[in-house]
Design a protein around this motif. Structure first.
Motif, mmCIF file in Angstrom:
data_model
loop_
_atom_site.group_PDB
_atom_site.id
_atom_site.type_symbol
_atom_site.label_atom_id
_atom_site.label_comp_id
_atom_site.label_asym_id
_atom_site.label_seq_id
_atom_site.Cartn_x
_atom_site.Cartn_y
_atom_site.Cartn_z
ATOM 1 N N ASN A 39 0.849 -1.189 0.000
ATOM 2 C CA ASN A 39 0.000 0.000 0.000
ATOM 3 C C ASN A 39 0.884 1.237 0.000
ATOM 4 O OD1 ASN A 39 -2.843 -1.096 0.389
ATOM 5 N ND2 ASN A 39 -1.794 -2.041 2.114
ATOM 6 N N ALA A 40 0.271 2.384 -0.370
ATOM 7 C CA ALA A 40 1.009 3.648 -0.433
ATOM 8 C C ALA A 40 2.293 3.430 -1.232
ATOM 9 C CB ALA A 40 1.280 4.186 0.968
ATOM 10 N N ASP A 41 3.455 3.706 -0.638
ATOM 11 C CA ASP A 41 4.706 3.485 -1.361
ATOM 12 C C ASP A 41 5.415 2.237 -0.854
ATOM 13 O OD1 ASP A 41 5.402 4.418 1.113
ATOM 14 O OD2 ASP A 41 6.996 5.752 0.402
ATOM 15 N N GLY A 42 4.676 1.353 -0.193
ATOM 16 C CA GLY A 42 5.268 0.148 0.366
ATOM 17 C C GLY A 42 5.388 -0.974 -0.646
ATOM 18 N N ALA A 43 6.237 -1.934 -0.319
ATOM 19 C CA ALA A 43 6.441 -3.090 -1.188
ATOM 20 C C ALA A 43 6.695 -4.322 -0.334
ATOM 21 C CB ALA A 43 7.625 -2.856 -2.131
ATOM 22 N N MET A 44 6.348 -5.476 -0.876
ATOM 23 C CA MET A 44 6.619 -6.740 -0.212
ATOM 24 C C MET A 44 8.067 -7.157 -0.480
ATOM 25 S SD MET A 44 3.113 -8.748 -1.207
ATOM 26 C CE MET A 44 1.516 -7.915 -1.048
ATOM 27 N N GLY A 45 8.550 -8.119 0.276
ATOM 28 C CA GLY A 45 9.898 -8.613 0.055
ATOM 29 C C GLY A 45 10.025 -9.271 -1.313
ATOM 30 N N PHE A 46 11.205 -9.147 -1.922
ATOM 31 C CA PHE A 46 11.419 -9.693 -3.265
ATOM 32 C C PHE A 46 11.670 -11.196 -3.219
ATOM 33 C CE2 PHE A 46 14.431 -10.746 -6.769
ATOM 34 C CZ PHE A 46 13.549 -10.546 -7.820
ATOM 35 N N LYS A 47 11.018 -11.915 -4.127
ATOM 36 C CA LYS A 47 11.242 -13.354 -4.306
ATOM 37 C C LYS A 47 11.530 -13.582 -5.776
ATOM 38 C CE LYS A 47 11.048 -17.850 -3.220
ATOM 39 N NZ LYS A 47 11.773 -18.410 -4.349
ATOM 40 N N GLN A 48 12.723 -14.091 -6.076
ATOM 41 C CA GLN A 48 13.133 -14.258 -7.464
ATOM 42 C C GLN A 48 12.317 -15.333 -8.168
ATOM 43 O OE1 GLN A 48 13.918 -13.122 -10.166
ATOM 44 N NE2 GLN A 48 16.139 -12.784 -10.011
ATOM 45 N N ASN A 49 12.120 -15.141 -9.465
ATOM 46 C CA ASN A 49 11.534 -16.172 -10.317
ATOM 47 C C ASN A 49 12.425 -17.406 -10.270
ATOM 48 O OD1 ASN A 49 11.518 -17.652 -13.016
ATOM 49 N ND2 ASN A 49 9.670 -16.403 -13.202
ATOM 50 N N SER A 50 11.848 -18.548 -9.938
ATOM 51 C CA SER A 50 12.640 -19.755 -9.712
ATOM 52 C C SER A 50 13.400 -20.191 -10.958
ATOM 53 C CB SER A 50 11.734 -20.892 -9.228
ATOM 54 O OG SER A 50 11.174 -20.587 -7.974
ATOM 55 N N ASP A 51 12.807 -20.022 -12.131
ATOM 56 C CA ASP A 51 13.465 -20.469 -13.363
ATOM 57 C C ASP A 51 14.693 -19.619 -13.691
ATOM 58 O OD1 ASP A 51 11.755 -22.633 -13.919
ATOM 59 O OD2 ASP A 51 10.279 -21.315 -14.841
ATOM 60 N N ILE A 52 14.576 -18.311 -13.528
ATOM 61 C CA ILE A 52 15.731 -17.472 -13.856
ATOM 62 C C ILE A 52 16.829 -17.661 -12.808
ATOM 63 C CG2 ILE A 52 15.126 -15.296 -12.687
ATOM 64 C CD1 ILE A 52 15.927 -13.874 -15.340
ATOM 65 N N PHE A 53 16.449 -17.922 -11.555
ATOM 66 C CA PHE A 53 17.473 -18.224 -10.554
ATOM 67 C C PHE A 53 18.166 -19.537 -10.894
ATOM 68 C CE2 PHE A 53 19.134 -20.010 -6.627
ATOM 69 C CZ PHE A 53 19.845 -18.928 -6.120
ATOM 70 N N TYR A 54 17.399 -20.533 -11.310
ATOM 71 C CA TYR A 54 17.940 -21.850 -11.667
ATOM 72 C C TYR A 54 18.970 -21.739 -12.785
ATOM 73 C CZ TYR A 54 17.817 -26.749 -13.294
ATOM 74 O OH TYR A 54 18.142 -28.033 -13.683
ATOM 75 N N LEU A 55 18.766 -20.797 -13.694
ATOM 76 C CA LEU A 55 19.643 -20.679 -14.863
ATOM 77 C C LEU A 55 20.750 -19.642 -14.708
ATOM 78 C CD1 LEU A 55 16.935 -20.931 -17.663
ATOM 79 C CD2 LEU A 55 18.574 -22.696 -17.012
ATOM 80 N N THR A 56 20.632 -18.735 -13.710
ATOM 81 C CA THR A 56 21.625 -17.667 -13.590
ATOM 82 C C THR A 56 22.203 -17.502 -12.184
ATOM 83 O OG1 THR A 56 20.057 -15.903 -13.012
ATOM 84 C CG2 THR A 56 20.390 -16.357 -15.369
ATOM 85 N N GLY A 57 21.452 -17.858 -11.151
ATOM 86 C CA GLY A 57 21.896 -17.585 -9.789
ATOM 87 C C GLY A 57 21.722 -16.140 -9.375
#
Length: 429
Positions: A39-57
């Motif tokens: 809400n407002a200018d807030g954001a949730m914690g980042f969670k990387q896309n599993s596929d791009i992490f699997y291929l790049t780290g």
């Protein structure tokens, strides 16, 4: 990152394994996840896309991977795009990866800033005969939120309407189902951290403690051991709450005589673990609680023995259901007559055991994989039978993480207490 660095060879080899599955002259495009707003200018914690992490780290937002093994120009065969940092971002958010750091993490030589994507992409796209785009094809996906990947797919179709598109998800499901040794080591680390949290609880739980206090003890233990925290929303369910399969309120007082069902586990380096245990709040099971506990434990051990190379999902679950039927009859919860008259689409045992026994585990807790594929070495499954008796306010679930090998299976949580006597002994020390 909080976790120790991962050898880039894992990601280099993962990309090579993907290359072997591609059609000739194919381009693969993957995008990181968004940072989701609150809400407002807030954001949730980042969670990387599993596929791009699997291929790049790479564990960072606004990341794009292009891989095109057959491109005539070698510098366009693997390209990584990163969010460019600046002084303002460094002050407010912290530093982002430099190009050199990204090369060291991923093993990809050609790294550009994300704002350069359109220019570079124009030199690549028209050489491709096939374009692999990624979508979420998990059978349990029900999200209505449009992801960065979904936006890219829609934009690509509009800008390049005559290109031949191919689904990337089936290839990623095929690859990710088989864990590499480095991945297994990361999953074992997550299990080891989970063990520390569970053993901490055995000394902490007593009548009068709040479910959320237990959650606090766990998160403390996980964080001091370099985990980002829970691998999934924790279930800390005392008494009748244990009969709610996805109870996450965690706001009740644990009372004398309750059994506490815990479905709680740590992540490590984005890899998950998944533990369930059921413990007596006062440190001693009643006779009835122990009967149900032992029944679930027998089903667990039988099911675990069937997680072996060559078995297949539906046949495995059918055999587990037969064992569960026998245990429920022994507990006086169903009868042979109930089984004879049961609805084939909702067997009698499902009144007390309404969920499956296992799911794939890896970068996602309900990891990708194909239920019609026979079990192979390198696959990791949960094993999690349970019995839930609403009329008795009692729910018992036991769950470990099982690695299939050519010689049998390995319980990655085999060092975590599960026998009733051991749990009682540890709680009463």
């Amino acid at each position: 990152m909080r976790y120790s660095s991962i050898d880039k060879s894992l990601f280099v080899e993962n990309r090579l394994r993907l290359t072997e599955l591609l059609k000739p002259r194919s381009l693969v495009i993957l995008n990181s996840n968004d940072i989701m707003p609150s809400n407002a200018d807030g954001a949730m914690g980042f969670k990387q896309n599993s596929d791009i992490f699997y291929l790049t780290g790479v564990d960072q937002e606004e990341t794009v991977l292009l891989t095109f093994p057959d491109h005539p120009d070698e510098k366009f065969r693997e390209v990584l795009f990163l969010r460019e940092t600046n002084e303002l971002i460094a002050v407010w958010e912290g530093e982002k990866l430099t190009k050199e750091q990204a090369r060291e993490v991923s093993g990809i030589t050609n790294v550009y800033w994300t704002h350069q994507f359109e220019t570079i992409f124009g030199n690549i796209i028209f050489e491709a005969d096939h374009v692999y785009l990624n979508t979420n094809e998990h059978t349990r996906n029900g999200s209505i939120v449009q992801t960065r990947e979904a936006r890219f797919v829609a934009e690509f179709k509009e800008r390049y309407p005559v290109h031949h598109l191919v689904r990337l998800a089936p290839l990623m499901h095929q690859l990710r189902a088989i864990k590499q040794p480095a991945e297994i080591a990361l999953m074992q680390k997550a299990c080891d951290i989970t063990k520390l949290g569970f053993e901490r609880l055995l000394k902490f739980v007593k009548p009068g403690v709040q479910e959320f206090e237990i959650e606090a003890e766990l998160i403390h233990e996980f964080l001091i051991n370099r985990s980002k925290g829970f691998a999934y929303q924790p279930i800390i369910a005392s008494g009748a709450n244990a009969c709610v399969l996805h109870y996450i309120q965690n706001d009740r007082t644990c009372n004398d005589g309750d059994v506490l069902l815990l479905d709680v586990a740590a992540e490590y380096a984005n890899y998950g673990s998944d533990l369930s245990r059921s413990i007596p709040v006062n440190g001693k099971f009643t006779k009835r609680q122990r009967e149900v506990y032992d029944a679930v434990l027998r089903v667990f051990k039988s099911a675990k023995s069937m997680l072996v190379t060559g078995n297949i999902w539906d046949e495995y679950h059918l055999e587990v259901s037969k064992i569960m039927e026998s245990e429920l009859i022994g507990l006086g919860l169903i009868s042979k007559d109930d089984i004879t008259k049961q609805d084939p689409d909702w067997p009698a045992y499902k009144k007390y055991f309404p969920h499956g026994t296992s799911h794939f585990l890896g970068l996602d807790i309900h990891d990708v994989g194909n239920k019609y594929r026979r079990f192979e070495p390198g696959m990791v499954f949960t094993c999690e039978p349970g019995i839930y008796i609403k009329e008795e306010g009692l729910g018992i679930r036991l769950e470990n993480n099982i690695l299939i090998t050519a010689e049998g299976n390995i319980d990655l949580m085999g060092h975590i207490p599960i026998e009733a006597e051991e749990i009682e002994d540890l709680m009463n020390k």
